[in-house]
Design an enzyme around this catalytic site. Structure first.
Site, PDB file in Angstrom:
ATOM      1  N   LYS A  79       3.386 -11.990  31.168  1.00  0.00           N
ATOM      2  CA  LYS A  79       4.341 -11.676  32.348  1.00  0.00           C
ATOM      3  C   LYS A  79       5.460 -11.099  31.419  1.00  0.00           C
ATOM      4  O   LYS A  79       5.901 -11.229  30.279  1.00  0.00           O
ATOM      5  CB  LYS A  79       5.100 -13.028  32.951  1.00  0.00           C
ATOM      6  CG  LYS A  79       5.900 -12.722  34.042  1.00  0.00           C
ATOM      7  CD  LYS A  79       6.329 -14.104  34.711  1.00  0.00           C
ATOM      8  CE  LYS A  79       7.275 -14.069  35.787  1.00  0.00           C
ATOM      9  NZ  LYS A  79       7.516 -15.241  36.477  1.00  0.00           N
ATOM     10  N   SER A 154       7.212 -15.588  41.307  1.00  0.00           N
ATOM     11  CA  SER A 154       7.486 -14.405  40.784  1.00  0.00           C
ATOM     12  C   SER A 154       6.264 -13.939  39.833  1.00  0.00           C
ATOM     13  O   SER A 154       6.490 -12.603  39.505  1.00  0.00           O
ATOM     14  CB  SER A 154       8.776 -14.400  40.055  1.00  0.00           C
ATOM     15  OG  SER A 154       8.545 -15.306  38.707  1.00  0.00           O
ATOM     16  N   SER A 178       6.800 -20.555  40.667  1.00  0.00           N
ATOM     17  CA  SER A 178       6.446 -18.853  40.538  1.00  0.00           C
ATOM     18  C   SER A 178       5.112 -18.866  39.499  1.00  0.00           C
ATOM     19  O   SER A 178       4.475 -17.756  39.553  1.00  0.00           O
ATOM     20  CB  SER A 178       7.448 -18.367  39.488  1.00  0.00           C
ATOM     21  OG  SER A 178       8.439 -18.106  40.387  1.00  0.00           O
TER      22      SER A 178
END
EC number: 6.3.5.7
Length: 486
Positions: A79, A154, A178
């Protein structure tokens, strides 16, 4: 995708038997990205040259019999809020579009020690603020099961890349859900560890008392392997917990006889889609058939969790993001009139609407005259929420319920309604406030979109969470579903 459908142990065996090379795994990853990422948009930055060089080095180790790490040769995505030395880390924000870190996050360093191969950096909501991946300042990521729908957020890029077979596993971050929510939307496994189990050093801070790095994988066994590699005490992280790390894979016995399951009535009430509720109740029947027992329980302060979370997280974001001022790193506004104008222009140009919204909310909550009424009260309610979990865990081994109240929604459907978007995290946020571990695993589908089952455990008892998840997985076929893409 066939290579990436294999269990981690099966890949290890093929590598050890010289039926497979690391370069073949890396080739398969980049080939799949070339085939699918134009429609998925999971990646922001690829690191192909370094990945292929590392693959060649690992292939040499296969020949000379050198010692191999836990995740040897496996292609991984990271990420884009987890810093990587020499590889852009943008947080999907224009503010950091040119940020090239000079060090690795501890979790990335541990993956390197385990000898996985970093394929690239994955798309996300800007600074991890969002639940749909539509807040990326570059482009939204799309759900591999239906590209008209969001992948969740996210960590939407992290989930979509695994679901689409672009990487073997990925790392995401979870502040209020997330990792778990996008895992549910994309039909994969997402684990949020206990707060403090995995080092936050090198994770670009959003809300420091909530942020946690964790793995996204195709099955529970692989999740245990990745957690084994990244968990552990880190002196560079002041919130890192100095606890012993068990062998998580040894917990995967398939035996849940006598497991005591609490089912929170608040997670199956108003606002939960009927098909999601039905899938969760059917999952509980599977556990009953395996010898587990369940009872309805109450987490009475759940109704205050959303308000509590957004006050605390936004307050911490306001403080953490004050460092982005255009002076030390990141993009700097051109031709400011003075220092204050530099701050104002850089932040106005660099941050997107959702980030600005949360900074302003947090600054207000922390301001003189409002601190006691909002921030301090939210901290007290957080304690009550944690006590709810403590009380239930005094009688039960795990708590179960849906990961999200619905399946994935259409892109653009909620983007103009932030309050509705925030409510999508009603089942995950209380867990984050309590700091306990939770995993999302596939347990059904509705209209072709996956449904996630959330299994919540006691602090630092990831072994029981993984055992419960693995037993369900071994007795169902939901984890074998793959999107028809490319």
């Amino acid at each position: 995708m066939a290579l990436f459908d294999l269990r981690l142990q099966d890949v290890h065996n093929k590598l050890n038997d010289k039926e497979l090379q690391v370069s073949e795994l890396v080739d398969a990853s980049y080939r799949r990205i070339a085939e699918t990422d134009s429609s998925i948009k999971a990646f922001i930055t690829l690191d192909e040259e370094n990945a292929r060089r590392q693959a060649a080095e690992l292939d040499k180790q296969l020949q000379d019999g050198s010692e191999r790490g836990l995740l040897f040769g496996l292609p991984a995505g990271i990420k884009d809020n987890i810093v990587t030395e020499g590889l852009l880390t943008t947080c999907a924000s224009q503010f950091l579009s040119n940020y090239n870190p000079i060090y690795d996050a501890t979790s990335v360093a541990k993956l390197k020690s385990a000898q996985s191969v970093t394929i690239g950096k994955l798309n996300m909501d800007e600074f991890a603020m969002g639940g749909s991946n539509e807040n990326s300042s570059f482009y939204p990521t799309r759900n591999p099961w239906n590209t008209d729908y969001v992948p969740g957020g996210s960590s939407g890029g992290s989930a979509a890349s695994v679901a689409a077979g672009q990487v073997y596993f990925s790392l995401g971050s979870d502040t209020g859900g997330s990792i778990r929510q996008p895992a549910a939307y994309c039909g994969i496994v997402g684990l949020k560890p206990t707060y403090g189990l995995v080092s936050r050093y090198g994770l670009v801070a959003f809300a420091s008392s909530l942020d946690q790095i964790g793995p996204l994988t195709k099955n529970v066994e692989d999740s245990a392997y990745v957690l084994q590699a990244i968990a552990g005490f880190d002196g560079k992280d002041s919130t890192s917990a100095n606890v012993s790390i068990p062998d998580y894979t040894s917990a995967l016995t398939g035996d849940v006889k006598g497991l005591r399951i609490g089912v929170a009535k608040e997670y199956l009430g108003e606002g939960i889609d009927p098909e999601v509720k039905e899938a969760v109740l059917n999952a509980l029947k599977v556990y009953e058939s395996l010898g587990a027992t369940w009872e309805e329980v109450s987490l009475p302060h759940t109704e205050y969790a959303i308000a509590t979370y957004y006050l605390l997280a936004s307050s911490e974001a306001s403080s953490n993001l004050a460092r982005f001022d255009g002076v030390r790193y990141g993009v700097r506004a051109d031709n400011p009139d003075n220092l204050i104008d530099l701050y104002r222009k850089s932040r106005s140009q660099g941050f997107g609407p959702e980030v600005k919204r949360r900074i302003m909310l947090g600054t207000y909550a922390l301001s003189s005259g409002y601190y006691d009424a909002y921030y301090l009260k939210a901290q007290k309610v957080r304690t009550l929420i944690k006590q709810d979990f403590d009380q239930v865990f005094s009688k039960f081994d795990v708590i179960m319920g849906p990961t999200a109240p619905t399946t994935a929604f259409r892109i653009g459907e909620q983007v103009g309604d932030p309050l509705t978007m925030y409510l999508n995290d009603i089942c995950t946020i209380p867990v984050s406030l309590a700091g306990v571990p939770a995993i999302s695993i596939p347990c059904g589908s509705s209209n072709g979109l996956p449904i996630g089952l959330q299994i919540i455990g006691k602090a630092f008892d990831e072994s029981t969470v993984l055992r419960a998840a693995h037993a369900f997985e071994q007795n169902t076929e939901f984890h074998r579903g793959r999107p028809q893409l490319g």
